[in-house]
Design a protein around this motif. Structure first.
Motif, mmCIF file in Angstrom:
data_model
loop_
_atom_site.group_PDB
_atom_site.id
_atom_site.type_symbol
_atom_site.label_atom_id
_atom_site.label_comp_id
_atom_site.label_asym_id
_atom_site.label_seq_id
_atom_site.Cartn_x
_atom_site.Cartn_y
_atom_site.Cartn_z
ATOM 1 N N PRO A 149 -3.527 4.769 6.562
ATOM 2 C CA PRO A 149 -4.407 3.811 7.256
ATOM 3 C C PRO A 149 -4.736 2.592 6.404
ATOM 4 C CG PRO A 149 -5.187 6.052 7.555
ATOM 5 C CD PRO A 149 -4.115 6.120 6.526
ATOM 6 N N PHE A 150 -4.917 2.811 5.088
ATOM 7 C CA PHE A 150 -5.187 1.680 4.208
ATOM 8 C C PHE A 150 -4.001 0.716 4.188
ATOM 9 C CE2 PHE A 150 -7.959 5.014 2.551
ATOM 10 C CZ PHE A 150 -9.161 4.333 2.429
ATOM 11 N N GLN A 151 -2.804 1.296 4.216
ATOM 12 C CA GLN A 151 -1.610 0.461 4.219
ATOM 13 C C GLN A 151 -1.524 -0.346 5.510
ATOM 14 O OE1 GLN A 151 1.971 2.595 3.457
ATOM 15 N NE2 GLN A 151 3.263 0.772 3.468
ATOM 16 N N ALA A 152 -1.859 0.284 6.634
ATOM 17 C CA ALA A 152 -1.833 -0.432 7.909
ATOM 18 C C ALA A 152 -2.853 -1.562 7.914
ATOM 19 C CB ALA A 152 -2.110 0.545 9.056
ATOM 20 N N TRP A 153 -4.051 -1.258 7.393
ATOM 21 C CA TRP A 153 -5.076 -2.307 7.312
ATOM 22 C C TRP A 153 -4.640 -3.434 6.392
ATOM 23 C CZ3 TRP A 153 -7.773 -3.975 2.988
ATOM 24 C CH2 TRP A 153 -8.795 -4.893 3.234
ATOM 25 N N ALA A 154 -4.050 -3.057 5.269
ATOM 26 C CA ALA A 154 -3.582 -4.067 4.318
ATOM 27 C C ALA A 154 -2.516 -4.950 4.949
ATOM 28 C CB ALA A 154 -3.035 -3.395 3.059
ATOM 29 N N GLY A 155 -1.652 -4.326 5.757
ATOM 30 C CA GLY A 155 -0.611 -5.102 6.419
ATOM 31 C C GLY A 155 -1.198 -6.163 7.329
ATOM 32 N N LYS A 156 -2.191 -5.781 8.131
ATOM 33 C CA LYS A 156 -2.832 -6.745 9.021
ATOM 34 C C LYS A 156 -3.542 -7.842 8.234
ATOM 35 C CE LYS A 156 -3.570 -3.559 12.909
ATOM 36 N NZ LYS A 156 -4.586 -2.906 13.765
ATOM 37 N N PHE A 157 -4.197 -7.434 7.162
ATOM 38 C CA PHE A 157 -4.921 -8.423 6.358
ATOM 39 C C PHE A 157 -3.974 -9.440 5.749
ATOM 40 C CE2 PHE A 157 -6.078 -9.813 2.098
ATOM 41 C CZ PHE A 157 -7.252 -10.517 2.364
ATOM 42 N N PHE A 158 -2.917 -8.942 5.108
ATOM 43 C CA PHE A 158 -1.998 -9.847 4.431
ATOM 44 C C PHE A 158 -1.247 -10.740 5.428
ATOM 45 C CE2 PHE A 158 -2.197 -6.716 0.847
ATOM 46 C CZ PHE A 158 -2.722 -7.609 -0.077
ATOM 47 N N GLU A 159 -0.998 -10.210 6.634
ATOM 48 C CA GLU A 159 -0.349 -11.039 7.645
ATOM 49 C C GLU A 159 -1.243 -12.210 8.024
ATOM 50 O OE1 GLU A 159 1.961 -10.614 11.945
ATOM 51 O OE2 GLU A 159 0.824 -8.925 11.133
#
Length: 1471
Positions: free
Chosen positions: A404-414
């Motif tokens: 989940p942290f990776q998914a959140w990080a993906g959205k943030f960095f996008e």
């Protein structure tokens, strides 16, 4: 390897394919490998791969192979003979034995190494030796360098395409460049023709464009059946790229998977070695240990080769994609509709090329890891399960937790990435605007305002960098520390309840260090997860931005049919417009939701209103222009005259009506479009050179006198945007270009407004008029002058977008309507006109028609070159550059980072050392299990805390500070550089610093810096452990280290130079792109898109070739360093197995498990250091501009009298000036006095020095050989001892020598309406008052006095109405009026009008002159004008010729003396 093929004796009934020993891999009976392993992994698998490769290669050659017909190299027949002998031996062997081994069959088919291992006494060994000998001989001849063979010397193939297999796998084909770069500085020609031909732009574009078109068509067909607009699909560029290059992507992925698979054999071999060490010495021969050590070596070498090929494949694929995208972007820019062009600025389009497309080169390497990461995790999990059982899943469960942290990080960095790109687009847009109009900005003193605007967007970028770094710091727990935490959880569970029946698991060397080696291998895929996620998001964002641009609306080429052939009937009009309505807007106010809402096209190409108003610009147009006719289009400013030409070209939306154009077209824009090339190249413009026609064109366009004075004649280089030509010269070069094209239709947008009266007459008589060179061509002439109208065939009078009147001059005069009133009010008398018509007054001696900038080049630029090659530093990027970066991020953060890395590595080393201690004392210790686990946990947790803080300091504090400081320093310095710098420096070269180089400093440099420190810390730690475990290794390390240093020394010197060449190769690409966008209407009109497309492809290929050379140089280094590291692994393994009796299994396991990390740590340390040195070229280039010599300071500290200047008295005292030190004087001993409130008219032929006088007053140029002139010159040292220095004189304003003032102090007390009226992107308010010091009431009052209040009031938003880039939504005349309003707001005592009304019609000119006489009656005014009439009421006239004062007095006095002023006035009909 020869040991493995010794014939083996099998037991009765055993299979020749496999025996009872199983997979082995080491044979228990002899020094050999087991048949299972030998026949499958070692022989069968390579044979199968080779057979498949053989078939694919034959298929490829049949489809794409082309014979070079150059004969054979000297090595061809020996290698073929040897292969034939090998094949014969193989066939003889196959027929001599009963073959049951599949590997032998595949070997026969593919002629590669494979041998059946069945022992047969009838099979002679000499066949075996013959086979191997022949293979070795063939390989020897094949691997010989063939660069000097006659075949390769004659071939025009690239270095890659000429390289043999051995050279490609070892990257030896780049070796000669490495040696060359070590011996001497490299130049661009040294690295040309390196990359494969299939990487060139044209091939990548064709593949990508075809798939993109197919995808768009497919989506459009599907959307026909979708009624809900929300469900309408759009083409997917990312998917198209994937499908286009799917095979290349698959092969690259297969290569990395093969490398990953081999890596997992290393833990197996470590386990075998530990078993060998723990076994009884009498039971296991030493040869077994040697074979295992050799196995580790050969696997390491194989992995090295596979990784090298993977990175090479990715480099070639990324360049194909990048070049294809650049070509698509360029072609798209050529066909954008007006709406699309208005919403896509030059800065944003350039960013698509320089940043979005370039991202594929940087990030594609991570994409195959979406497949390799799960693969490696699965393999590691399976192998760990064999050792730790179910306990491993407890550790792997951590991956599930962090998902989940990776998914959140993906959205943030996008989101962060998209926002950062948007801010960067806006910043580069403003920088492009700033550089394009730097002279105007300096004249107005707007540098602080633009500094603030650029900084505001840079601040947004910095905030996003800081936020991203902060998030990354905390995510380091998830990604960087995760493998260690997984290992800890797995070991803790295993040691506690991981044994049979949930008992305690056995802790020994094999369990711990084989598991640690697997966790070490697992560290890579887990650690890569964040980088892969981040880069995928960045790539997706960049590709979507390009996709959005490629989907923009295009021009409808069918709206204005262009029939290339002339009609057979000469009476048929060549231009026919019937009942047509045209608009600059497509009819939709909203348009698309593009972020790029500003237009940056140069104003010389389109002068129409590009506002959001959906009303048509041209209404009910009916025009027919016959062959050979001359049609004049007249009307007031902003009535649609230029739009009419744009409609004929096809640059506007056709709402209704019919338009037909027969024959070829040439377009001369109102503000000349000049490219950075020689005078000749600007004129012939790609056409074959015809000396006779060329000479006629030069005479007709009045350029012969200029060419006689220019240093290199027509081979003199013209600077970017014609910066070293006067306005009249630029326009005549533009006319000459059109005339040389020899087309059927000439569209001339007021070309006579920029030239003096006598030049106007020459052009009319010899080029444009009824008896000129173009007399038989169809000409459409927009003009604000009225003195030629009597001699044209047809006149169109434009008013409010309609043709109000039409007809011959006499017919319109008889009608006594609008045209009659215009002529009656503003025409000079009939008698004066007749005199004017008869006076030619144009000859080489008198005219002196040459730019003061160009003519002075003759002293030091005999070859005619103005724009010098970009300076390229040589050698390795020095410590001074590294010091610059360290100072930018501050020594405080540098020291803190270094200390944190020491602490970080100490805890990282402590973990395996503690595990070694645990396994060594596990059977004898009195401590409990919780004791060992507690210390283990403490080490891991402390390591994680240090890692988070370390990442925060390096990624947030140090990185952000360095980016901010370096950008601020270069921006402040560029704004303060003297004008002479911009005269000789292409805009693209400077813009490259603020786009590509700043981007590298934001992302690449800090990543390289962190990678070096991380890898160096790991390398030191690993070497320390290896020396601790195997002390004899210290004997070998210095030798290997010496070879490392030698290789690194060769590499880094060359790679730094190639990186520099790579950086400068981008500037010509961006420069050409900018020139194309500025002249896009001319390119479309003349139908020369293909030529510009080919030039773009050529420049793109040069840039790609430099990029490829840089990448292959890295691969050259990697292969050699990894080979040396493999030797270190071999030595370590041999030392371990040779000391089996004295070395404990725990120490052996510690050493062997760390050898897996050694390869990566050493490679990434040296590679990272070299990459950092290469990326520091960006810092070097930024720092280079940060140290350029500046112009005089903004403030001098001199105390000025209150309200200075109170009177406006100007005195020139023997003033002389030149544009750059070492060049000829452009003003020579100029002396005159202007009394307070006097109105002075400055006249002279084009190039006489009129505008130079203005530049001197504003100190754009300094007094010759003065302190500031020498200080700002690069030749200051040469001038110190120069006895020929002159006194440049002085300029005084109200008794104050302006050279003692700061530039801002001076310029804020002067006002100017410049020769080229420039507006900047923003609002009307921003353009009138960029410092926001004036009230709205004052702004409206100024607009009213400038006759623009009604028009501005009609715009949506009024003062807040948007101004497009360069004022594209205002006509040139309207821009002049806004500049007038700007001057009205400046309450200064001195005003300069530098040919300010050249681009307006006579009626508007008269209004402006009335305003000036009324509003500026108490000011001192210097007026430079082409139209003598506008300065006839001046108090005095200053007449300049060749930089000297020829006459100075009242108009009446000068007319009576009948000197130069009299001749000029006579030519203008005023005498």
């Amino acid at each position: 390897m020869f040991i493995s093929v010794v014939p083996m004796q099998f037991q009765e009934g055993s299979s020749t394919w496999c025996d009872s020993q199983g997979w082995g891999p080491v044979n228990e009976n002899r020094i050999s490998l087991t048949p299972c392993f030998l026949n499958t992994t070692l022989l069968g698998a390579p044979a199968i791969v080779a057979a498949i490769a053989f078939v694919l290669r034959i298929s490829y050659l049949n489809r794409h192979g082309i014979s070079h017909n150059l004969g054979h190299a000297f090595s061809y027949w020996p290698s073929q003979l040897a292969i034939g002998v090998a094949a014969g031996a193989l066939i003889a062997h196959a027929s001599a034995v009963a073959i049951t081994s599949l590997s032998a069959w595949f070997a026969v088919g593919s002629q590669v190494l494979a041998w059946d291992q069945k022992e047969d006494t009838d099979n002679p060994l000499w066949l075996l030796y013959l086979y191997f000998s022949a293979i070795l001989i063939a390989f020897f001849f094949e691997a010989l360098p063939r660069g000097r063979s006659h075949v390769q010397m004659k071939s025009n193939a690239s270095h890659h395409d000429k390289a043999n297999l051995f050279s490609r796998w070892t990257f030896h084909y780049i070796h000669h460049i490495i040696l060359m770069g070590f011996k001497r500085p490299l130049v661009t020609t040294d690295i040309q023709d390196i990359m494969p031909k299939d990487v060139e732009t044209q091939q990548g574009y064709q593949l990508l464009a075809n798939k993109w078109k197919a995808n768009k068509d497919a989506v459009e067909r599907k959307n026909l059946y979708i009624s809900d607009k929300k469900k309408v699909k759009t083409p997917n560029l990312l998917l198209v790229i994937g499908r286009t290059f799917s095979w290349s992507f698959v092969t690259a992925t297969a290569t990395i998977l093969a490398a990953s698979s081999l890596q997992f054999l290393l833990p197996v071999l470590i386990k075998e070695i530990l078993e060998y060490i723990e076994s009884d010495a009498s039971d296991e021969p030493k040869a077994r240990g040697v074979i295992l050590a050799l196995g580790m070596f050969f696997i390491s070498v194989a992995v090295s080769f596979l990784n090298g090929q993977y990175l090479k494949q990715i480099a070639e694929l990324s360049l194909k994609i990048r070049s294809g995208l650049v070509a698509m972007i360029y072609r798209k820019a050529l066909v954008l509709s007006p709406d699309s062009r208005n919403k896509a600025s030059t800065g944003s389009i350039t960013n698509h090329m320089s940043t979005d497309a370039e991202r594929w080169i940087r990030d594609l390497v991570w994409m195959p890891h979406w497949i390799s990461i799960p693969f490696e995790i699965l393999v590691a999990t399976a192998m760990l399960y064999q050792i730790l059982g179910w306990s491993v899943f407890c550790g792997l469960f951590m991956i599930v937790i962090v998902t989940p942290f990776q998914a959140w990080a993906g959205k943030f960095f996008e989101g962060a990435s998209g926002a950062k790109y948007e801010a960067m687009d806006r910043r580069v847009l403003i920088m492009s605007e700033l550089l394009s109009h730097i002279k105007t900005i300096k004249l107005y003193g707007y540098e602080p305002a633009f500094n603030e605007r650029v900084t505001s967007y840079r601040t947004k970028e910095i905030k996003l960098l800081r936020k991203s770094g902060l998030v990354l710091s905390f995510l380091s727990i998830v990604f960087t520390c995760l493998p260690l935490f997984m290992a800890f959880v797995s070991f803790a569970v295993y040691a506690t309840v991981g044994g049979p029946g949930f008992s305690r698991g056995e802790i020994n060397a094999q369990v711990v260090f084989v598991s640690m080696s697997l966790f070490s291998l697992l560290n890579r895929p887990v650690g890569f997860m964040s980088r892969v996620t981040e880069t995928t998001i960045g790539l997706r964002v960049s590709t979507r931005r390009i996709q959005k641009f490629l989907l923009k609306e295009e021009l409808d080429s069918s709206a204005v049919p262009r029939i290339s052939t002339l009609p057979k009937d000469p009476q048929v009009p060549l231009v026919q417009i019937e009942n047509a309505t045209f608009a600059w807007n497509g009819g939709c106010v909203d348009g698309d939701d593009d972020d790029d809402s500003d237009n940056e096209e140069e104003p010389d190409e389109t002068t129409a209103l590009l506002s959001a108003n959906t009303e048509p610009t041209l209404i009910d147009i009916n025009v027919s222009m016959t062959r050979g006719s001359l049609t004049a289009v007249v009307g007031r400013v902003g009535q649609g005259k230029s739009s009419l030409l744009s409609a004929i070209i096809g640059d506007m939306y056709k709402r209704q009506g019919v338009v037909k154009v027969y024959g070829s077209v040439a377009y001369v824009p109102q503000q000349a479009w000049i490219i950075n090339a020689t005078v000749r190249d600007n004129i012939i413009f790609g056409k074959p050179f015809d000396q006779e026609r060329y000479d006629r064109v030069l005479f007709a366009s009045g350029l012969l006198p200029d060419l006689e004075i220019l240093a290199a004649g027509d081979l003199t280089e013209i600077g970017e945007r014609g910066i070293n030509l006067s306005g009249g010269q630029k326009q005549r070069v533009s006319l000459a270009r059109a005339a040389y094209q020899d087309v059927d239709i000439y569209l001339l947008d007021d070309p006579l407004s920029a030239v003096d009266a006598h030049v106007d007459q020459h052009l009319w008589q010899n080029l444009i008029g009824p008896h000129g060179l173009l007399k038989d061509k169809t000409r459409i002439l927009i003009t604000h002058g009225i003195h030629h109208l009597e001699h044209v065939d047809h006149i169109l009078v434009m008013n409010n977008g309609k043709i109000e009147e039409r007809g011959h001059y006499k017919h319109l005069m008889d009608a006594k309507d609008t045209f009659y009133r215009l002529i009656s009010e503003f025409s000079v008398g009939h008698r004066s006109k007749k005199k004017h018509q008869k006076a030619t007054g144009f000859d080489g001696t008198d005219e002196g028609e040459t730019s003061t900038v160009v003519s002075e080049e003759e002293n030091d630029e005999k070859d005619g070159e103005l724009v010098e090659e970009e300076d390229v530093q040589t050698g390795v990027v020095g410590w001074s550059t590294f010091k610059v970066y360290c100072e930018a991020m501050s020594y405080h953060y540098l020291a803190l980072t270094a200390v944190l890395y020491i602490i970080w590595e100490a805890f990282q080393l402590g973990i395996p050392v503690w595990l070694e201690h645990w396994t060594r004392v596990v059977d004898t210790t009195t401590h409990s299990l919780s004791y060992f686990l507690a210390i283990y946990a403490a080490l891991v947790i402390t390591y994680m805390i240090v890692d988070v803080y370390l990442t925060y300091v390096s990624n947030v504090q140090a990185r952000v500070r360095a980016s901010k400081v370096l950008h601020e320093s270069v921006l402040a310095r560029v704004l303060r550089l003297p004008m002479s710098f911009f005269d000789v420096t292409p805009q693209g070269r400077v813009l490259n610093r603020f786009s590509s180089d700043v981007s590298d400093i934001d992302e690449v440099v800090p990543e390289g810096f962190i990678d070096v420190l991380t890898s160096a810390s790991n390398m030191i730690g690993v070497l320390a452990i290896l020396v601790f475990a195997t002390p004899l290794l210290i004997i070998v390390l210095p030798i290997i280290g010496l070879v490392y240093v030698i290789i690194q020394k060769y590499y880094i010197k060359t790679s730094s130079q190639i990186k520099r060449l790579q950086s400068i190769s981008k500037s010509p690409l961006y420069q050409h792109f900018g020139e194309t966008l500025n002249g896009i209407s001319s390119i479309r009109a003349m139908g020369i898109k293909d030529r510009f497309i080919n030039e773009n492809a050529t420049r793109s290929d040069r840039s790609a070739n430099a990029q490829y050379a840089s990448e292959i140089t890295n691969r050259w280094l990697n292969v050699r360093l990894e080979g040396l590291t493999s030797i270190t692994v071999l030595v370590t393994a041999l030392l371990v197995v040779s000391n089996r009796g004295s070395l404990s299994p725990s120490l052996a396991g510690l050493a062997l498990s760390n050898t897996l990390s050694l390869t990566y740590s050493v490679i990434w340390t040296l590679r990272g250091y070299c990459d950092l040195a290469s990326s520091l070229v960006a810092v070097e280039r930024i720092h280079e501009y940060s140290n350029k010599r500046m112009e005089a300071p903004e403030n001098s500290g001199v105390r000025l009298p209150e309200n200075w200047p109170q009177n406006g008295r100007i005195v020139f005292k023997n003033y002389s000036a030149r544009y750059r030190e070492g060049l000829d004087l452009v003003l020579k001993n100029v002396s005159f006095e202007v009394k307070p409130a006097e109105k002075i008219g400055v006249v002279g032929r084009t190039g006489a020095g009129k505008s130079s006088l203005t530049l001197a007053l504003f100190r754009i140029i300094e007094a010759a050989d003065s302190y500031w002139a020498r200080t700002t010159s690069a030749q200051e040292d040469l001038l110190k001892d120069n006895p020929t220095l002159i006194d440049g004189g002085s300029i005084e304003i109200d008794g104050v020598d302006i050279s003692t003032l700061g530039l801002r102090e001076l310029r804020q007390h002067l006002s100017i309406i410049p020769q080229e009226p420039m507006l900047f992107a923003g609002t009307i308010r921003d353009n009138l008052d960029p410092f926001h010091k004036v009230t709205d009431a004052e702004l409206w009052e100024a607009l009213e006095r400038a006759h623009l209040k009604d028009h501005i009031s009609s715009l949506e938003g009024g003062l807040s109405a948007e101004v497009a880039q360069n004022g594209e939504n205002f006509s040139v005349g309207q821009r002049s009026l806004i500049c007038l309003a700007r001057a009205l707001l400046c309450k200064t005592k001195i005003l300069v009008l530098d040919e300010a009304t050249a681009a307006v019609d006579v009626e508007t000119d008269d209004l402006i002159q009335q305003t000036i006489r009324k509003e500026f009656k108490d000011r001192t005014i210097l007026t430079i004008a082409h139209r003598i009439k506008t300065i006839m009421d001046s108090d005095k006239i200053l007449v300049l010729d060749r930089g000297q004062v020829q006459e100075y007095g009242s108009p009446t006095e000068l007319l009576q003396t009948q000197g130069l002023f009299y001749s000029l006035a006579k030519q203008a009909g005023q005498a």
